[in-house]
Design a protein around this motif. Structure first.
Motif, PDB file in Angstrom:
ATOM      1  N   ILE A 176       0.764  -1.107  -0.061  1.00 55.23           N
ATOM      2  CA  ILE A 176       0.078  -0.038  -0.196  1.00 55.23           C
ATOM      3  C   ILE A 176       0.736   1.401   0.032  1.00 55.23           C
ATOM      4  O   ILE A 176       1.951   1.212   0.157  1.00 55.23           O
ATOM      5  CB  ILE A 176      -1.014  -0.143   1.191  1.00 55.23           C
ATOM      6  N   VAL A 177       0.270   2.389  -0.385  1.00 55.32           N
ATOM      7  CA  VAL A 177       1.044   3.660  -0.471  1.00 55.32           C
ATOM      8  C   VAL A 177      -0.072   4.684   0.239  1.00 55.32           C
ATOM      9  O   VAL A 177      -1.215   4.488   0.139  1.00 55.32           O
ATOM     10  CB  VAL A 177       1.124   4.286  -1.705  1.00 55.32           C
ATOM     11  N   VAL A 178       0.898   5.011   1.289  1.00 61.14           N
ATOM     12  CA  VAL A 178      -0.037   6.289   2.250  1.00 61.14           C
ATOM     13  C   VAL A 178      -0.221   7.612   1.592  1.00 61.14           C
ATOM     14  O   VAL A 178       0.370   8.067   1.082  1.00 61.14           O
ATOM     15  CB  VAL A 178       0.713   6.440   3.581  1.00 61.14           C
ATOM     16  N   ASP A 179      -1.566   7.897   1.387  1.00 62.52           N
ATOM     17  CA  ASP A 179      -1.804   9.042   0.583  1.00 62.52           C
ATOM     18  C   ASP A 179      -1.958  10.206   1.451  1.00 62.52           C
ATOM     19  O   ASP A 179      -1.656  11.310   1.347  1.00 62.52           O
ATOM     20  CB  ASP A 179      -3.310   8.939  -0.079  1.00 62.52           C
ATOM     21  N   ASP A 180      -2.556   9.979   2.798  1.00 61.68           N
ATOM     22  CA  ASP A 180      -2.752  11.245   3.604  1.00 61.68           C
ATOM     23  C   ASP A 180      -3.334  10.654   4.909  1.00 61.68           C
ATOM     24  O   ASP A 180      -3.620   9.424   5.237  1.00 61.68           O
ATOM     25  CB  ASP A 180      -4.258  11.776   3.074  1.00 61.68           C
ATOM     26  N   ILE A 181      -2.629  11.686   5.778  1.00 64.15           N
ATOM     27  CA  ILE A 181      -2.743  11.442   7.190  1.00 64.15           C
ATOM     28  C   ILE A 181      -3.422  12.528   7.850  1.00 64.15           C
ATOM     29  O   ILE A 181      -3.185  13.715   7.450  1.00 64.15           O
ATOM     30  CB  ILE A 181      -1.335  11.176   7.945  1.00 64.15           C
ATOM     31  N   ARG A 182      -4.859  12.348   8.383  1.00 65.56           N
ATOM     32  CA  ARG A 182      -5.633  13.513   8.725  1.00 65.56           C
ATOM     33  C   ARG A 182      -6.166  13.466  10.069  1.00 65.56           C
ATOM     34  O   ARG A 182      -6.334  12.179  10.490  1.00 65.56           O
ATOM     35  CB  ARG A 182      -6.471  13.714   7.760  1.00 65.56           C
ATOM     36  N   LEU A 183      -6.347  14.513  10.768  1.00 68.67           N
ATOM     37  CA  LEU A 183      -7.071  14.517  11.997  1.00 68.67           C
ATOM     38  C   LEU A 183      -8.126  15.460  11.897  1.00 68.67           C
ATOM     39  O   LEU A 183      -8.029  16.611  11.535  1.00 68.67           O
ATOM     40  CB  LEU A 183      -6.000  15.220  13.007  1.00 68.67           C
ATOM     41  N   ALA A 184      -9.258  14.994  12.233  1.00 66.39           N
ATOM     42  CA  ALA A 184     -10.683  15.803  11.958  1.00 66.39           C
ATOM     43  C   ALA A 184     -11.180  16.195  12.969  1.00 66.39           C
ATOM     44  O   ALA A 184     -11.885  15.985  13.825  1.00 66.39           O
ATOM     45  CB  ALA A 184     -11.746  14.653  11.496  1.00 66.39           C
ATOM     46  N   ARG A 185     -10.604  17.609  13.079  1.00 66.53           N
ATOM     47  CA  ARG A 185     -10.751  18.246  14.357  1.00 66.53           C
ATOM     48  C   ARG A 185     -11.190  19.755  14.276  1.00 66.53           C
ATOM     49  O   ARG A 185     -10.664  20.340  13.411  1.00 66.53           O
ATOM     50  CB  ARG A 185      -9.729  18.266  15.652  1.00 66.53           C
TER      51      ARG A 185
END
Length: 105
Positions: A96-105
Motif C-alpha cells: 500500500i501507499v499512504v496517501d494522507d494522514i489527517r486529524l478531523a478536529r
C-alpha cells in the motif's frame, strides 16, 4: 508528520507517500483503504497519543500490489532420534501507499 497505526495486529510508523508491505487484504489493485486505528499522531512539536486510539485520526491509503514474500524455511531436528522435518511457507502481502494522514478536529 507521521503516525503509528495498527494494521491487522502489527504496528507501523507511516508517513505520507510511504510504501508499506502489510499482511494480505482481499482488495484489488487501485482500491482505497481508510484506517482509523491510529495509536500516535505527531506534527512537528504537537504529539497526540491515543488511549488506545486517537479520536478522529485517519490514514488513507491505496493498494498498489499483491504478492508473496520470500520463503521461510522451518527445519526441525532431534539428534540421535532419526527425526528431521523440513518445511517452508511464503506469506501473502499487500503493498500500500499512504496517501494522507489527517486529524478531523
Amino acid at each position: 508528520m507521521y503516525a503509528v497505526v495498527d494494521i491487522n495486529g502489527f504496528q507501523y510508523r507511516v508517513e505520507k507517500g510511504e510504501t508499506l508491505r502489510v499482511p494480505k487484504y482481499d482488495l484489488e489493485v487501485g482500491a482505497r483503504i481508510t484506517m482509523s486505528e491510529v495509536l500516535l499522531l505527531t506534527d512537528g512539536d504537537r504529539v497526540e497519543v491515543g488511549t488506545p486510539f486517537v479520536d478522529g485520526a485517519e490514514i488513507d491509503a491505496t493498494v498498489v500490489g499483491q504478492g508473496k514474500d520470500k520463503k521461510v524455511i522451518v527445519f526441525k531436528k532431534k539428534r540421535r532420534r532419526d527425526y528431521s522435518v523440513k518445511r517452508g511457507h511464503r506469506k501473502d502481502f499487500t503493498e500500500i501507499v499512504v496517501d494522507d494522514i489527517r486529524l478531523a478536529r
